[in-house]
Design an enzyme around this catalytic site. Structure first.
Site, short mmCIF file in Angstrom:
data_model
loop_
_atom_site.label_atom_id
_atom_site.label_comp_id
_atom_site.label_asym_id
_atom_site.label_seq_id
_atom_site.Cartn_x
_atom_site.Cartn_y
_atom_site.Cartn_z
N ARG A 1 -6.37 12.19 -15.42
CA ARG A 1 -7.82 11.62 -15.14
C ARG A 1 -7.86 10.39 -15.29
O ARG A 1 -9.34 10.07 -15.72
CB ARG A 1 -8.60 12.58 -16.11
CG ARG A 1 -8.43 14.13 -15.77
CD ARG A 1 -9.18 14.99 -16.65
NE ARG A 1 -9.05 16.33 -16.23
CZ ARG A 1 -9.79 17.44 -17.17
NH1 ARG A 1 -10.66 17.08 -17.94
NH2 ARG A 1 -9.51 18.67 -16.78
N THR B 1 0.59 -9.87 -4.25
CA THR B 1 1.61 -10.84 -3.94
C THR B 1 1.30 -11.52 -2.57
O THR B 1 1.94 -12.18 -1.98
CB THR B 1 2.94 -10.32 -4.04
OG1 THR B 1 2.99 -9.20 -3.07
CG2 THR B 1 3.22 -9.75 -5.63
N LYS C 1 -11.49 -0.46 -5.05
CA LYS C 1 -11.26 0.29 -3.82
C LYS C 1 -10.02 0.84 -3.82
O LYS C 1 -9.07 -0.10 -3.98
CB LYS C 1 -11.77 -0.09 -2.64
CG LYS C 1 -13.15 -0.11 -2.38
CD LYS C 1 -13.38 -0.33 -0.86
CE LYS C 1 -15.06 -0.41 -0.58
NZ LYS C 1 -15.31 -0.66 0.85
N GLU D 1 -9.22 -12.83 6.22
CA GLU D 1 -10.15 -12.11 5.09
C GLU D 1 -11.04 -13.69 4.64
O GLU D 1 -12.07 -13.45 4.38
CB GLU D 1 -9.55 -11.53 4.05
CG GLU D 1 -9.00 -10.27 4.75
CD GLU D 1 -10.18 -9.25 5.09
OE1 GLU D 1 -11.35 -9.55 4.63
OE2 GLU D 1 -9.83 -8.30 5.79
N LYS E 1 -16.69 -12.32 -2.88
CA LYS E 1 -16.40 -10.86 -2.87
C LYS E 1 -16.94 -10.13 -4.28
O LYS E 1 -17.56 -9.31 -4.22
CB LYS E 1 -14.95 -10.50 -2.59
CG LYS E 1 -14.57 -8.93 -2.66
CD LYS E 1 -13.90 -8.36 -1.52
CE LYS E 1 -13.87 -6.91 -1.60
NZ LYS E 1 -12.61 -6.66 -1.03
N GLU F 1 -21.28 0.60 -3.08
CA GLU F 1 -21.80 0.79 -1.64
C GLU F 1 -23.11 1.44 -1.57
O GLU F 1 -23.24 2.23 -0.62
CB GLU F 1 -20.71 1.14 -0.74
CG GLU F 1 -19.36 0.16 -0.71
CD GLU F 1 -18.64 0.67 0.19
OE1 GLU F 1 -18.51 1.74 0.67
OE2 GLU F 1 -17.37 -0.03 0.87
N ARG G 1 -22.28 -4.51 -0.10
CA ARG G 1 -20.98 -4.58 0.18
C ARG G 1 -20.48 -4.29 1.52
O ARG G 1 -19.17 -4.72 1.89
CB ARG G 1 -20.44 -3.64 -0.91
CG ARG G 1 -18.63 -3.68 -1.01
CD ARG G 1 -18.34 -2.93 -2.21
NE ARG G 1 -16.78 -2.94 -2.24
CZ ARG G 1 -16.04 -2.63 -3.46
NH1 ARG G 1 -16.48 -2.03 -4.46
NH2 ARG G 1 -14.99 -2.76 -3.44
N ASN H 1 -17.23 -6.13 5.21
CA ASN H 1 -16.52 -5.48 6.44
C ASN H 1 -16.88 -6.14 7.81
O ASN H 1 -16.59 -5.44 8.76
CB ASN H 1 -17.02 -3.88 6.45
CG ASN H 1 -16.27 -3.12 5.37
OD1 ASN H 1 -15.08 -3.36 5.27
ND2 ASN H 1 -16.84 -2.29 4.50
N HIS I 1 -14.53 -5.55 10.68
CA HIS I 1 -13.59 -4.34 10.34
C HIS I 1 -14.18 -3.15 11.09
O HIS I 1 -13.17 -2.15 11.49
CB HIS I 1 -13.89 -4.07 8.79
CG HIS I 1 -13.01 -5.06 8.03
ND1 HIS I 1 -13.27 -6.25 7.93
CD2 HIS I 1 -12.10 -4.86 6.98
CE1 HIS I 1 -12.40 -6.99 7.08
NE2 HIS I 1 -11.65 -6.03 6.36
N HIS J 1 -10.75 -2.39 12.56
CA HIS J 1 -9.90 -1.28 12.09
C HIS J 1 -9.43 -0.11 13.31
O HIS J 1 -8.65 0.59 13.44
CB HIS J 1 -10.81 -0.27 11.29
CG HIS J 1 -10.66 -0.75 9.81
ND1 HIS J 1 -11.52 -0.51 8.72
CD2 HIS J 1 -9.40 -1.64 9.15
CE1 HIS J 1 -11.31 -0.98 7.52
NE2 HIS J 1 -10.01 -1.76 7.81
N HIS K 1 -3.13 -6.28 9.47
CA HIS K 1 -4.68 -5.81 9.40
C HIS K 1 -5.50 -7.22 9.67
O HIS K 1 -6.59 -6.89 10.32
CB HIS K 1 -4.71 -5.43 7.95
CG HIS K 1 -6.26 -5.26 7.42
ND1 HIS K 1 -6.97 -4.36 7.64
CD2 HIS K 1 -6.88 -6.18 6.75
CE1 HIS K 1 -8.36 -4.50 7.37
NE2 HIS K 1 -8.23 -5.77 6.52
#
Length: 1622
Positions: free
Chosen positions: A129, A138, A151, A193, A253, A263, A268, A272, A275, A279, A291
């Site tokens: 939990r 990295t 996230k 990004e 950020k 959000e 937030r 995006n 994105h 995406h 990405h």
């Protein structure tokens, strides 16, 4: 713990983000000190473990030892890549934790990129939990994006990150030293990004990224020794810069997350940006595209949405584009990194919009996008709702202007900065001394290319002010450097940049890093001329080499090469050559005198523009004046000097671009004012309004600085008459579309004096437009023709014949040739003509990137996005008409090419009527062709001939063969009729060598003489034939005229026996016309579900030496693969590397194969990148060969899905009944079956192909099993297409054995294998048997007496030759008893032959009979078949008739087009088969003679439809009624030629009254029966022995049983050998 300096960033009220260099000791110490736990679990992937895991283990071990803690460190390593980020991957980690008894006090450390962070974070959020965890990213992407914010998620088959949780890490450690081992592409991936964050939040940070890309790249390319950077004292300036960039991005950020962690407010969502669309792109292209790369494109597309909505200017979009490009990120779906991927074909507007439906930002069905207002600012502090229609317009590849009067009328606007002025200003300022601020610079592809090139040459530095409205240029004073070795300056299709930079590169200084500067471009740029400029520079002493084609890019340019002095330059092609030398001349080794040669100088206003601008920058050019006339000469003097940059330089708006909104005003009867363009303009195109629009009826008002045009009422534009547009050549396209609808008579004084219509506009002086982005003159002619506008090409221009707007064709799709001016010109026409589609809408980005937005927002014309898909493809040729019937086949070609002969054969084969247009003409005009021409002349004859052509098409639209006269192509009208017909029906050009045609026509007299050499007629007509036809039949007359049966006989122990007949022209005509008409497409039947099919891969450079044993090497296969990429002419034998074989040579190779076999051909041009020898970039050459294959009725064309989609779709639209094999080959061994990459490849191939071919490389045996799972899944759908899926290499051989669709095979006689691991057909059959996939079967012959039957020799030889585990045995019996029935029901029963006396008796024991067996009333072949429910049934067939038909057909004389009367001797069971065969061949009547007349009469109605007549004597035939085919079915002993033998049938020579024919004696022995002996006295009669028929019917049996063609040669030899021995 070592001293460490870090930057700390606060998030959610806690300084938990620590940034620095070489942090491993710091990380371990901080975690142990502040996060006490019994267990620390470090989870990473295989790649990162190899780099850093040992260091962490060592540090933890030392720390535990120092502290005396009893804690433990566990490490767990997972496979790298997105596939680990799944439910299964999460469960494996959880099982590891449970297995090692981890508890809730454990701390989990996630060491890796975004996949590890997301996956491990989600594990931490749910394990026990929720346990504490630490992020140690990295990769740059993970550092600035996924690790920050809490996230966590995993992927599912439905999408990315759809199952997860918010779970904040205790710490995020950003160790920038990790980036030193990061590949450059991954660094760029992360920079996307970073740029995104700056773009939405901080303009100053964005400006820094914009200007310091080189420094930032350098920071990661310099490894830090001895842990330098760990402390501030040891940190270099480059390290500090990189760290500040990362910290700055993270800080933004962190601020956003702190204020909207879950959000809830929408803040937030700002992170995006890019994105939503990015995406969706990523979902299609993963894992091939990263990405950040997908988000980079997404940012540009979403910025375009903002621009479309009027929220963002082009300046901001241009800055964003340049910044992303500076970090090697793609900014367009047209980027080569994407277009080379199979998945790019799936990036349709519909697909992307569908994927975007599943986005966490969405509110129900409403899509949300972050909209930029400017760099550093968004429209809202959240994502905004954007309608699908707006997104669709941005994503669409094409555009449509909705005709109307502009809603903004009267329009007032400014056009973008001039491309010509912008490029010149960039070079002048870069070469100048001091700083210059350029305003109104064009933000387009061309200027971006120029800026990038100048930066790569280190010629200047650039910065932006005023939010990007002002470009600050710090001039380099002419100091330039050669780029590093191996680095090419890529210029795309920027012609101005290419020409200007050619001379600029000569100013570069020598460098140790590279000897020369290389400039290159795209495929079109490599065709555009630059020769005159290069030759002038070479003559001046500059070292320049062409690296590919002479006269074009790419160029290798030596430094310090502009010597100066007297330079002579041919300037009749492009004024840009002149400007190139002028701009650089002040920096030459000495003062320059530039003399222009070669006739009239083109576009003098552009030369004047260059000189005027040079003066503004401090260098004055002197033009010589003729002392006698006072006129200026084309000689210019330029002093040695340095440009002095003015503090500011405002670039005038583009006059060429201004022509489009002004023309819309003219077209729509509205008013438009263009500011910043007037009579004082430096640009020649500024004259367009006064010199073009005013004469066309517009009211033009022009001041020095602006131009206003008011158009006449719609439809009332006047033709111009003659206009010389040499001073404004680029504007001719705009003038052309206006002229297309100009129907008013020209103004007084402008009328043309010749007989041209009053609606004619004649534009001259524009010859240079043929060498622009495309041949613009040709482009306008071709595209206007689609609207129904007639034109005429001139040497230096064109004529346009105006038509009323209402009469122009609607719904036209305009091909733009990737030319911005073509697109914008036709958008003007689209403002008046409904549903005009402008393809390649993005080509406008070259000069007016926001043209489509400005059309709607500033002019007021609605613009819609259009997804082309299949919309632009023509209907496939040779398909059924809407009525469901087959179109007639039309035959064209030179007189003497064999049209009548081929046509009659085709008609006989198809059982269609044959129409000869010449004969039809003479029916209508009884005087005949020759006399008609003599009396009326050739023009009248051609007109009458065209009328008859139309009449024939109307009268015989379906199921006819229509042969046309050789000169039908002489008139444009007839050619148009043929071309129109070829879009839905076959038009076949009969191709014959011209020397044979000349020889034939020398003896022909029925047609009028040409009046000119035949060879000249041939040369004139040949391109017209090619233009009008969609198929070509190569008429090898040598085959057509050699009598059948004259092949070399089979030799057995020194004795000669009849040969196996080779293919005749009759056979090839049947195959060709059966295929192209769809009546019997020559496709491989074994491609059906549940069967196995194979093709033999020919690897010869020239197939002709192999023709003699082609049958041997193709034994068992279903098709032949012609590896076109391996073909080489004798001149190409020494060629090394990729090459393209000549078209004519390829056609000859196909024709040579057709002479020997009817097997389908697989036409393959494998590219070098996919393991072949065809050049990867040779798109035009490849598709010319593919088109040739279709035209020659090749059955299968292998098309790699990496070829451009538009070319593939065009080929598909013309494929007729041929099939496309959509293929992909991966030689790297990296492709994983079942991966998203392979799924994408499969779906693309499924979209294009009739057959899907995917070839990988096996690295292990298990790869074959994975492949089979993939293939089984792919074949799961009932509608699935045939799939060829195999692995290359020795390890992949199992996949070749198990593959069921068109397995490529080799043969020991081939020079080499086409691919590693390839097996022969026999090897695969052997392997299939060993693994239980090809069980042994037994075959039998039932009858009595059959002890001496040749059938066992026939079939067993065939089985052995093909490697089939079958046996054939004699089963002699007195009746069809229980033993026979037992055999028929045995599980290993494969089939049986049935002979006398059981051909009728056996029928009662069979489940089903073929129609032929029912009609003949006898069965000689039993075939076991599997029913749908899996049970077996017995099928009876008759191949006796097939044997008779085959031997007769193969030996029919060439002169026999349709069979006439035939004779059958005898009335037994074999006679029935003979009648059936002759009826199938079209014989009528069929005479039957039998000594017992009643037996013969019983056969009169035996075969339905056959016209059978009983005769009492077999000589004395009526006129023209003598049989040309005779079949004797009685024993040889029942016939004689001896009149003294009264008990037998007397045969006399009169039986052979026909001059030529075929005689078949069904008796096996003796070899020379009386009938055959008598026939041999007739030299033109072909004889057939009974054993020949036995062989032919046996071949048919063999194929019915095995699904394989019998290897005739080896079988025939063995049977004749047995026959001789007996």
């Amino acid at each position: 713990m070592a001293t460490t300096d870090t930057y700390r960033v606060s998030i959610l009220g806690k300084e938990s983000i620590h940034c620095g260099f070489h942090l491993i000791p710091y990380i371990v110490g901080t975690v142990l000190d502040t996060l006490p736990a019994s267990t620390y679990v470090l989870i990473t992937d295989i790649n990162i473990a190899a780099l850093h895991l040992d260091a962490f283990r060592s540090e933890f071990s030392d720390a535990f030892a120092r502290s005396g803690k009893s804690s433990r460190l566990l490490t767990h390593v997972v496979p790298p890549g997105e596939t680990s980020k799944s439910r299964e991957g999460k469960a494996q980690i959880e099982d590891f934790l449970l297995l090692n008894k981890c508890t809730r006090d454990s701390v989990i450390l996630a060491l890796g990129g975004g996949v590890i962070g997301d996956l491990v974070g989600f594990v931490a959020a749910t394990f026990m939990r929720g346990v504490r965890f630490v992020q140690i990213p990295t990769t740059l992407l993970a550092m600035v994006d996924s690790s920050v914010g809490g996230k966590t998620a995993i992927d599912t088959p439905h999408g990315k990150n759809l199952i997860g949780a918010f779970w904040q890490p205790e710490y995020i450690f950003i160790d920038v030293a990790f980036l030193e081992t990061l590949p450059a592409r991954e660094f760029s991936n992360g920079m996307a990004e970073v740029i995104k964050t700056a773009a939405i939040w901080t303009e100053s940070e964005f400006a820094s990224l914009e200007s310091r890309s080189a420094e930032i790249f350098a920071a990661i390319q310099t490894p830090s020794a001895n842990y330098s950077g760990r402390t501030k004292a040891t940190r270099s300036a480059a390290q500090e810069l990189l760290l500040s960039v990362i910290v700055g991005s993270i800080s933004v950020k962190a601020y956003i997350v702190t204020n909207d962690e879950r959000e809830l407010t929408g803040l937030r969502n700002l992170v995006n940006f890019g994105h939503t669309i990015g995406h969706a792109i990523e979902a299609v292209l993963t894992p091939s595209m990263l990405h950040g790369e997908c988000v980079s494109i997404g940012m540009i597309l979403e910025a375009e949405v903002s621009r479309q909505l009027g929220k963002l200017g082009q300046v901001g979009l241009g800055r964003l584009t340049r910044c992303l490009k500076a970090y090697n990120l793609p900014v367009s779906l047209a980027d080569a990194r994407i277009t080379n991927l199979p998945g790019s074909k799936l990036l349709t507007m519909e697909r992307l919009l569908d994927i975007m439906k599943i986005d966490k930002k969405n509110s129900g069905p409403e899509k949300k996008i972050v909209l930029l207002a400017a760099i550093g600012t968004t429209v809202e502090q959240k994502a905004s709702v954007v309608p699908d229609s707006v997104i669709a317009k941005t994503l669409a590849e094409a555009a449509k202007v909705v005709p109307d009067v502009p809603a903004k009328n009267p329009v007032r606007m400014a056009t973008p900065g001039s491309k010509s002025l912008s490029n010149r200003a960039l070079i002048l300022a870069a070469l100048g001394r001091g700083t210059c601020r350029l305003t109104n610079l064009l933000h387009s592809d061309d200027t971006q290319v120029m800026m990038a090139a100048l930066q790569e040459l280190k010629g200047a530095s650039f910065a932006w002010e005023d939010g990007g409205e002002t470009l600050v240029v710090h001039g380099g004073e002419g100091s330039l450097s050669v780029p590093p070795k191996g680095h090419e300056i890529y210029l795309g299709n920027a012609g101005t940049a290419a020409r200007f930079l050619t001379t600029v590169c000569t100013l570069a200084q020598p460098s140790d890093s590279a000897p020369t500067t290389v400039i290159t471009g795209n495929a079109r740029m490599k065709q555009r001329p630059i020769g005159p400029l290069v030759e002038a520079l070479r003559e001046n002493g500059t070292g320049i080499d062409y690296l590919e084609s002479d006269g074009c890019l790419p160029l290798s340019i030596a430094p310090a090469g502009l010597k100066g002095g007297h330079i002579r330059l041919a300037a009749s092609v492009s004024s840009q050559y002149v400007s190139s030398i002028l701009l650089c001349a002040p920096y030459a080794g000495e003062a320059v005198t530039l003399e222009l040669t070669g006739g009239q100088v083109i576009s003098q206003p552009y030369i004047d523009m260059t000189i005027a601008m040079m003066k503004t920058f401090g260098v004055e050019v002197t033009r010589e004046v003729d002392k006698m006339t006072g006129k200026p000469r084309d000689i210019y003097t330029i002093p040695q000097s340095t440009y002095h940059n003015p503090p500011e330089y405002s670039i005038e708006s583009d006059a060429s671009s201004a022509t489009y909104p002004l023309a819309i005003a003219a077209m729509t009867g509205s008013t438009c004012t263009i500011s910043n363009i007037g009579s004082a303009s430096l640009q020649g195109d500024a004259m367009f309004a006064k010199q073009v629009l005013e004469p066309m009826g517009c009211i033009v008002t022009q001041t020095e600085t602006e131009t206003t045009v008011q158009g006449p009422p719609i439809g009332q534009l006047k033709a111009i008459g003659l206009i010389d547009m040499e001073p404004m050549t680029d504007a001719f396209l705009t003038a052309s579309v206006l002229a297309a609808v100009a129907v008013g008579s020209p103004l007084a004084g402008r009328e043309l004096s010749d007989d041209t219509p009053s609606t004619t506009t004649r534009i001259v002086g524009i010859a240079n437009q043929r060498v622009k982005e495309c041949n613009r003159i040709r482009a306008m002619i071709d595209q206007l023709a689609k609207f129904g506008v007639e034109t005429k090409e001139l040497d230096d221009g064109l004529e346009i014949y105006g038509r009323p707007i209402a009469k122009l064709k609607e719904g036209v799709s305009v091909h733009c040739y990737d030319d911005h001016r073509v697109a914008m010109a036709f958008s003007v026409l689209g403002s008046a003509i409904k549903d005009t589609i402008i393809e390649e809408k993005r080509c406008v980005e070259k000069t007016w990137p926001n043209w489509w937005d400005d059309l709607e927002n500033k002019i007021g014309l609605k613009v819609e996005g259009v997804e082309l898909g299949n919309a632009t493809a023509d209907a496939s040729a040779s398909t059924l008409l809407p009525s469901g019937d087959a179109p007639s086949a039309i035959i064209i070609g030179m007189r003497g090419s064999g049209k009548t002969y081929i046509g009659q054969l085709a008609a006989a084969t198809l059982e269609w009527p044959f129409i000869d247009a010449d004969a039809y003409f003479e029916e209508k005009y009884p005087i005949g062709v020759r006399k008609y021409v003599q009396e009326n002349g050739w023009p009248a004859f051609r007109a009458a001939e065209t009328d008859i052509l139309k009449e024939l098409f109307d009268k015989f639209p379906t199921r006819h063969i229509i042969s046309l006269g050789g000169g039908i192509v002489e008139t444009p009208e007839a050619r148009d009729v043929l071309k129109t017909y070829s879009k839905h029906g076959p038009v076949v050009h009969i191709v014959r060598q011209i020397d044979e045609v000349v020889e034939y026509l020398g003896a022909e007299s029925s047609r009028p003489a040409y009046g000119e050499p035949i060879t000249d007629v041939f040369k004139r007509r040949e391109p017209w034939f090619a233009e009008c036809c969609n198929y070509e039949f190569i008429n090898h007359t040598t085959v057509a005229t050699v009598p059948a049966g004259s092949m070399s006989p089979i030799e057995v122990d020194g004795q000669l026996f009849p040969a196996v007949p080779s293919r005749s022209t009759r056979d090839e005509v049947a195959r060709f016309f059966g295929h192209i008409t769809g009546q019997s497409p020559n496709l491989a039947p074994n491609l059906a579900h549940g069967k196995r099919s194979y093709f033999l891969s020919l690897t010869y450079p020239d197939v002709t030496p192999a023709l003699s044993f082609l049958e041997d090497i193709t034994a068992g296969v279903d098709a032949i693969e012609l590896r076109v990429d391996l073909l080489r002419t004798t001149k190409q034998f020494e060629t090394v590397g990729p090459h393209t074989p000549p078209r004519a040579f390829v056609a000859d190779q196909i024709a040579a194969i057709r002479k020997k076999t009817s097997l389908p051909i697989v036409f393959t041009a494998r590219t070098a990148s996919q393991g072949g020898s065809f050049p990867d970039g040779a798109v035009k050459e490849a598709f010319e060969l593919f088109e040739l294959a279709i035209r020659l009725a090749v059955e299968y064309v292998d098309v790699e899905i990496s070829w451009p989609e538009q070319d593939i779709r065009g080929l598909i639209s013309r494929k007729g009944y041929s099939h496309i094999i959509a293929s992909w080959h991966d030689w790297s061994g990296k492709m994983q079956w079942g991966s998203p990459e392979v799924d994408t490849i499969f779906h693309v191939a499924d979209n294009f192909g009739d057959i899907i071919k995917i070839v990988g490389k096996a690295n292990s045996f298990e790869d074959n099993l994975t492949l089979r799972q993939f293939a089984a899944h792919a074949a799961g759908s009932p509608s699935s297409k045939p799939l060829l899926a195999i692995n290359m290499g020795i390890e992949g051989q199992l996949s070749r054995i198990l593959n069921t669709t068109f397995s490529p095979v080799t043969h020991p006689l081939l020079p080499n294998k086409a691919a590693p691991g390839q097996l022969s057909f026999v090897e695969i059959q052997t392997a299939l048997h060993l693994i239980g996939q090809l069980p042994a079967k037994k075959f039998y012959i039932f009858g009595k007496p059959i002890a001496h039957s040749m059938s066992p020799a026939l079939h067993n030889t065939g089985f052995q030759s093909l490697g089939l585990p079958y046996t054939y045995e004699i089963f002699e019996t007195d009746d069809v008893d229980h033993e026979v029935r037992f055999i028929l029901t045995s599980p290993d029963f494969g089939g049986a032959s049935v002979t006398i006396p059981f051909k009728r008796d056996i029928m009662a024991h069979l489940d089903e009979l073929s129609p032929e067996a029912q009609a003949i009333g006898a069965v000689n072949t039993i075939i076991p078949r599997i029913k749908a429910d899996g049970s077996q049934m017995l099928y009876g067939d008759n191949t006796d008739w097939l044997g008779i038909r085959s031997v007769v057909r193969a030996r029919l004389p060439p002169s026999v087009h349709a069979l006439g009367p035939a004779l059958v001797i005898g009335a037994g069971g074999t006679a029935r088969a003979a009648i059936y065969a002759l009826h199938a061949l079209g014989a009528s009547p069929i005479y039957i003679f039998n000594r017992t007349r009643s037996s013969a009469e019983a056969l009169v109605h035996a075969i339905p439809g056959a016209q059978v007549e009983v005769i009492d004597i077999i000589d004395g035939w009526p006129a023209d009624a003598a049989p040309t085919v005779i079949v004797s079915t009685v024993p040889a002993s029942a016939t004689t030629t001896d009149e003294a033998n009264s008990n037998t049938l007397l045969l006399t020579p009169s039986i052979f009254s026909a001059e030529e024919g075929v005689v078949v004696d069904m008796a096996y022995r003796p070899a020379k029966t009386p009938l055959l002996t008598l026939a041999q006295t007739k030299p033109k009669w072909e004889t057939v022995m009974g054993l020949d028929v036995l062989l032919e019917q046996g071949y048919q049996q063999f194929e019915l049983w095995t699904g394989r063609k019998c290897p005739r040669g080896v079988v025939a030899k063995q049977v004749w050998q047995r026959y001789q021995a007996a």
